[in-house]
Design a protein around this motif. Structure first.
Motif, PDB file in Angstrom:
ATOM      1  N   LEU A 223      19.240   5.247  36.833  1.00  0.00           N
ATOM      2  CA  LEU A 223      18.042   5.045  36.019  1.00  0.00           C
ATOM      3  C   LEU A 223      16.960   4.384  36.855  1.00  0.00           C
ATOM      4  CD1 LEU A 223      19.864   3.727  32.825  1.00  0.00           C
ATOM      5  CD2 LEU A 223      19.192   6.077  33.363  1.00  0.00           C
ATOM      6  N   GLU A 224      15.695   4.552  36.424  1.00  0.00           N
ATOM      7  CA  GLU A 224      14.591   3.959  37.196  1.00  0.00           C
ATOM      8  C   GLU A 224      13.601   3.168  36.348  1.00  0.00           C
ATOM      9  OE1 GLU A 224      13.331   8.015  38.325  1.00  0.00           O
ATOM     10  OE2 GLU A 224      11.379   7.493  37.497  1.00  0.00           O
ATOM     11  N   VAL A 225      13.573   3.392  35.032  1.00  0.00           N
ATOM     12  CA  VAL A 225      12.552   2.754  34.192  1.00  0.00           C
ATOM     13  C   VAL A 225      13.193   1.802  33.191  1.00  0.00           C
ATOM     14  CG1 VAL A 225      10.742   3.153  32.468  1.00  0.00           C
ATOM     15  CG2 VAL A 225      11.044   4.769  34.352  1.00  0.00           C
ATOM     16  N   LEU A 226      12.626   0.607  33.081  1.00  0.00           N
ATOM     17  CA  LEU A 226      13.027  -0.303  32.013  1.00  0.00           C
ATOM     18  C   LEU A 226      11.782  -0.677  31.217  1.00  0.00           C
ATOM     19  CD1 LEU A 226      15.132  -1.928  30.525  1.00  0.00           C
ATOM     20  CD2 LEU A 226      14.631  -3.840  32.038  1.00  0.00           C
ATOM     21  N   ASP A 227      11.777  -0.256  29.958  1.00  0.00           N
ATOM     22  CA  ASP A 227      10.643  -0.497  29.072  1.00  0.00           C
ATOM     23  C   ASP A 227      11.023  -1.627  28.123  1.00  0.00           C
ATOM     24  OD1 ASP A 227       8.879  -0.446  26.962  1.00  0.00           O
ATOM     25  OD2 ASP A 227       8.823   1.739  26.802  1.00  0.00           O
ATOM     26  N   ILE A 228      10.350  -2.783  28.282  1.00  0.00           N
ATOM     27  CA  ILE A 228      10.733  -3.976  27.521  1.00  0.00           C
ATOM     28  C   ILE A 228      10.019  -4.089  26.169  1.00  0.00           C
ATOM     29  CG2 ILE A 228      11.307  -5.229  29.644  1.00  0.00           C
ATOM     30  CD1 ILE A 228       8.723  -6.915  29.178  1.00  0.00           C
ATOM     31  N   GLY A 229       9.281  -3.033  25.778  1.00  0.00           N
ATOM     32  CA  GLY A 229       8.676  -3.007  24.445  1.00  0.00           C
ATOM     33  C   GLY A 229       7.589  -4.033  24.257  1.00  0.00           C
ATOM     34  N   GLY A 230       7.399  -4.429  22.980  1.00  0.00           N
ATOM     35  CA  GLY A 230       6.357  -5.415  22.643  1.00  0.00           C
ATOM     36  C   GLY A 230       7.020  -6.703  22.203  1.00  0.00           C
ATOM     37  N   GLY A 231       6.415  -7.379  21.234  1.00  0.00           N
ATOM     38  CA  GLY A 231       6.989  -8.623  20.713  1.00  0.00           C
ATOM     39  C   GLY A 231       6.128  -9.840  20.978  1.00  0.00           C
ATOM     40  N   PHE A 232       5.189  -9.743  21.922  1.00  0.00           N
ATOM     41  CA  PHE A 232       4.331 -10.876  22.295  1.00  0.00           C
ATOM     42  C   PHE A 232       3.609 -11.390  21.043  1.00  0.00           C
ATOM     43  CE2 PHE A 232       5.103  -8.101  25.796  1.00  0.00           C
ATOM     44  CZ  PHE A 232       5.312  -8.942  26.878  1.00  0.00           C
ATOM     45  N   PRO A 233       3.738 -12.692  20.736  1.00  0.00           N
ATOM     46  CA  PRO A 233       3.283 -13.196  19.438  1.00  0.00           C
ATOM     47  C   PRO A 233       1.819 -13.631  19.414  1.00  0.00           C
ATOM     48  CG  PRO A 233       4.384 -14.938  20.630  1.00  0.00           C
ATOM     49  CD  PRO A 233       4.381 -13.737  21.543  1.00  0.00           C
ATOM     50  N   ALA A 234       1.316 -13.847  18.207  1.00  0.00           N
ATOM     51  CA  ALA A 234      -0.058 -14.336  18.013  1.00  0.00           C
ATOM     52  C   ALA A 234      -0.025 -15.503  17.026  1.00  0.00           C
ATOM     53  CB  ALA A 234      -0.921 -13.202  17.465  1.00  0.00           C
ATOM     54  N   PRO A 235      -1.006 -16.409  17.105  1.00  0.00           N
ATOM     55  CA  PRO A 235      -1.056 -17.524  16.159  1.00  0.00           C
ATOM     56  C   PRO A 235      -1.667 -17.078  14.829  1.00  0.00           C
ATOM     57  CG  PRO A 235      -2.849 -17.707  17.730  1.00  0.00           C
ATOM     58  CD  PRO A 235      -2.090 -16.467  18.098  1.00  0.00           C
ATOM     59  N   TYR A 236      -1.051 -17.495  13.724  1.00  0.00           N
ATOM     60  CA  TYR A 236      -1.609 -17.187  12.394  1.00  0.00           C
ATOM     61  C   TYR A 236      -1.921 -18.473  11.663  1.00  0.00           C
ATOM     62  CZ  TYR A 236      -0.616 -12.328  13.347  1.00  0.00           C
ATOM     63  OH  TYR A 236      -0.616 -11.071  13.909  1.00  0.00           O
ATOM     64  N   ARG A 237      -1.784 -18.485  10.341  1.00  0.00           N
ATOM     65  CA  ARG A 237      -2.266 -19.610   9.568  1.00  0.00           C
ATOM     66  C   ARG A 237      -1.536 -20.916   9.857  1.00  0.00           C
ATOM     67  NH1 ARG A 237      -2.823 -19.919   2.997  1.00  0.00           N
ATOM     68  NH2 ARG A 237      -2.416 -22.141   2.874  1.00  0.00           N
ATOM     69  N   ILE A 262      17.521  -5.166  41.880  1.00  0.00           N
ATOM     70  CA  ILE A 262      17.519  -3.701  42.016  1.00  0.00           C
ATOM     71  C   ILE A 262      16.081  -3.196  41.853  1.00  0.00           C
ATOM     72  CG2 ILE A 262      19.899  -3.238  41.288  1.00  0.00           C
ATOM     73  CD1 ILE A 262      18.893  -2.775  38.458  1.00  0.00           C
ATOM     74  N   SER A 263      15.854  -1.964  42.265  1.00  0.00           N
ATOM     75  CA  SER A 263      14.503  -1.420  42.185  1.00  0.00           C
ATOM     76  C   SER A 263      14.315  -0.771  40.815  1.00  0.00           C
ATOM     77  CB  SER A 263      14.331  -0.412  43.319  1.00  0.00           C
ATOM     78  OG  SER A 263      13.304   0.473  43.008  1.00  0.00           O
ATOM     79  N   VAL A 264      13.389  -1.327  40.023  1.00  0.00           N
ATOM     80  CA  VAL A 264      13.171  -0.845  38.659  1.00  0.00           C
ATOM     81  C   VAL A 264      11.672  -0.757  38.403  1.00  0.00           C
ATOM     82  CG1 VAL A 264      13.533  -1.333  36.197  1.00  0.00           C
ATOM     83  CG2 VAL A 264      15.261  -2.034  37.834  1.00  0.00           C
ATOM     84  N   ARG A 265      11.253   0.288  37.725  1.00  0.00           N
ATOM     85  CA  ARG A 265       9.856   0.375  37.277  1.00  0.00           C
ATOM     86  C   ARG A 265       9.796  -0.236  35.875  1.00  0.00           C
ATOM     87  NH1 ARG A 265       7.020   5.987  35.432  1.00  0.00           N
ATOM     88  NH2 ARG A 265       5.225   4.978  34.468  1.00  0.00           N
ATOM     89  N   PHE A 266       9.077  -1.373  35.759  1.00  0.00           N
ATOM     90  CA  PHE A 266       9.003  -2.069  34.471  1.00  0.00           C
ATOM     91  C   PHE A 266       7.785  -1.615  33.670  1.00  0.00           C
ATOM     92  CE2 PHE A 266      11.130  -5.443  37.114  1.00  0.00           C
ATOM     93  CZ  PHE A 266      12.354  -5.384  36.472  1.00  0.00           C
ATOM     94  N   ILE A 267       8.018  -1.442  32.386  1.00  0.00           N
ATOM     95  CA  ILE A 267       6.940  -1.089  31.448  1.00  0.00           C
ATOM     96  C   ILE A 267       7.017  -2.064  30.280  1.00  0.00           C
ATOM     97  CG2 ILE A 267       6.365   0.631  29.656  1.00  0.00           C
ATOM     98  CD1 ILE A 267       7.049   2.813  31.589  1.00  0.00           C
ATOM     99  N   ALA A 268       5.863  -2.484  29.751  1.00  0.00           N
ATOM    100  CA  ALA A 268       5.849  -3.233  28.492  1.00  0.00           C
ATOM    101  C   ALA A 268       4.891  -2.529  27.539  1.00  0.00           C
ATOM    102  CB  ALA A 268       5.408  -4.676  28.712  1.00  0.00           C
ATOM    103  N   GLU A 269       5.147  -2.683  26.254  1.00  0.00           N
ATOM    104  CA  GLU A 269       4.317  -2.031  25.233  1.00  0.00           C
ATOM    105  C   GLU A 269       3.756  -3.058  24.268  1.00  0.00           C
ATOM    106  OE1 GLU A 269       7.298   0.218  23.269  1.00  0.00           O
ATOM    107  OE2 GLU A 269       7.552   1.638  24.890  1.00  0.00           O
ATOM    108  N   PRO A 270       2.926  -3.987  24.727  1.00  0.00           N
ATOM    109  CA  PRO A 270       2.409  -4.999  23.809  1.00  0.00           C
ATOM    110  C   PRO A 270       1.436  -4.393  22.785  1.00  0.00           C
ATOM    111  CG  PRO A 270       1.322  -5.172  25.937  1.00  0.00           C
ATOM    112  CD  PRO A 270       2.396  -4.138  26.090  1.00  0.00           C
ATOM    113  N   GLY A 271       1.643  -4.716  21.537  1.00  0.00           N
ATOM    114  CA  GLY A 271       0.705  -4.319  20.479  1.00  0.00           C
ATOM    115  C   GLY A 271      -0.007  -5.572  20.006  1.00  0.00           C
ATOM    116  N   ARG A 272       0.677  -6.319  19.151  1.00  0.00           N
ATOM    117  CA  ARG A 272       0.118  -7.545  18.579  1.00  0.00           C
ATOM    118  C   ARG A 272      -0.459  -8.504  19.636  1.00  0.00           C
ATOM    119  NH1 ARG A 272       1.747  -9.725  13.962  1.00  0.00           N
ATOM    120  NH2 ARG A 272       3.665  -8.518  14.007  1.00  0.00           N
TER     121      ARG A 272
END
Ligand SMILES: *Cc1c(COP(=O)(O)O)cnc(C)c1O
Length: 388
Positions: A223-237, A262-272
């Protein structure tokens, strides 16, 4: 060195991106409710993530907010984009993103969704089950795939593994299933859950993903790609957050500790995390009454509109009134404009005496707020504009 425990110097609060003065100017020219994007805040957030997640390619999750100002700004900055449907693809394409650079992350697509996005030029897709592989083998066998894995536990407010993600015990089975169909799996993706307040959750999940990675390698799957998704938080009330830079530093250290050898291509998918703080809602008081000794204010946006995040995203927003002289405040009920009596934005919002026509500012409205609004009751959803 302990890298999983952070002792932040300063915390992040929900802050408006505009002053009341600017809100009044905009409110004269444009109608309310109005979602205001701060270009400088969005640029700052992108640059912080880019700098503090070195070696990680950022694919903004368009689901969080497909607003054209947001997408155009991120495209200018060199960000990539993650889409889940042809509709999101078209929004991103309209903002200048090229489909060949997009990542399609819906693990369970309709055939039409798959074909429409493929025909536009998308080549990277995600799967988490065998029937999806049949769809892909039958229609788009030359695409590159990531296997989405489920994660468990953690501090996230919204669990994104309850519906999608193969169980880590099925990894080899899922990789073999793809190989049997002649399909090309290039890596794994996961999502720690949305509004993940504790960055050390990534470390825990990364350890379990690394086991899967090594097991795959031992079975001949390179394998070559590791996609760590989103999850990065934001402050609310009612919640403060650690600074974004510190949060990203922690994730980055975990990536290096767990996958650095190891050699890995990292991807993140931050939304919030990318867009929540760059947008503030300007809403107007349209009615007031006293009920059972309590002040009620009806405003021109509500649960069916920009506050839909209170229903779908489980967050409470901070509502700010213009009160420079510090007039006394009272616990008030703040209700939306529809005829549905459950359309209440807050039951206990402390506000000064307000008049019809007064403006209120609601920060941290950039993610999962306007994106899930609908025109129920014939009331239009909020418009948007960009400042700075
Ligand atoms: C929703 C979603 C995201 C974005 O998640 P945030 O918690 O908003 O950062 C990223 N990837 C996938 C696959 C998603 O479904």
């Amino acid at each position: 060195m302990r890298t999983d425990i952070l002792i932040p110097q300063r915390m992040r609060n929900a802050q408006s991106v505009l002053s009341f003065e600017t809100a009044h100017e905009l409110g004269e020219r444009l109608s309310t409710p109005l979602l205001v994007v701060s270009k400088s805040k969005l640029v700052e957030t992108y640059c912080t993530m880019h700098e503090h997640l070195p070696g990680v390619e950022l694919y903004y999750a368009a689901k969080a907010n497909p607003n054209p100002y947001v997408l155009e700004t991120l495209n200018e900055l060199g960000c990539s984009v993650d889409v889940c449907s042809h509709g999101e693809l078209l929004a991103a394409k309209g903002a200048g993103f090229s489909p060949s650079q997009m990542l399609h992350t819906h693990p369970c697509k309709t055939r039409q969704n798959l074909l429409d996005c493929y025909n536009e030029g998308v080549r990277w897709f995600v799967y988490d089950n065998e029937s999806e592989l049949d769809k892909i083998a039958g229609h788009t066998p030359d695409i590159k795939l990531l296997l989405r894995l489920a994660t468990s536990g953690g501090s996230s407010l919204i669990n994104l593994s309850a519906k999608f993600g193969a169980d880590p015990s099925e990894v080899i089975e899922m990789l073999i299933a793809a190989r049997e169909r002649g399909l090309d799996v290039r890596g794994f993706s996961f999502h720690v859950g949305s509004q993940c307040v504790n960055p050390s959750d990534y470390r825990t999940v990364l350890h379990s993903i690394r086991k899967c990675w090594d097991e795959a390698a031992a079975n001949g799957f390179l394998l070559e790609v590791l996609d760590i998704g989103g999850g990065f938080p934001a402050p609310y009330r009612d919640n403060e957050m650690i600074p974004l830079a510190d949060y990203c530093d922690s994730v980055s250290v975990s990536l290096q500790d767990v996958f650095g050898d190891i050699s890995v291509r990292f991807i993140a998918e931050p939304g919030r995390g990318m867009v929540a703080e760059c947008m503030t809602l300007v809403t107007r008081v349209l009615g007031k009454s006293m009920r059972g000794g309590k002040r009620w204010y009806i405003i021109d946006d509500g649960l069916y509109g920009s506050f839909s995040g209170k229903v779908f995203d489980h967050v409470d927003y901070n509502v700010i009134a213009d009160n420079p002289l510090g007039f006394p405040t009272y616990p008030c009920v703040l209700a939306g404009p529809t005829c549905d009596s459950s359309d209440v934005v807050a039951h206990d919002q402390w506000l000064p005496d307000l008049e019809i026509g007064d403006l209120l500012l609601v920060p941290t409205m950039g993610a999962y707020a306007g994106a899930s609004a609908c025109p129920f009751n014939g009331l239009p959803v909020a418009g948007s504009t960009m400042i700075d």
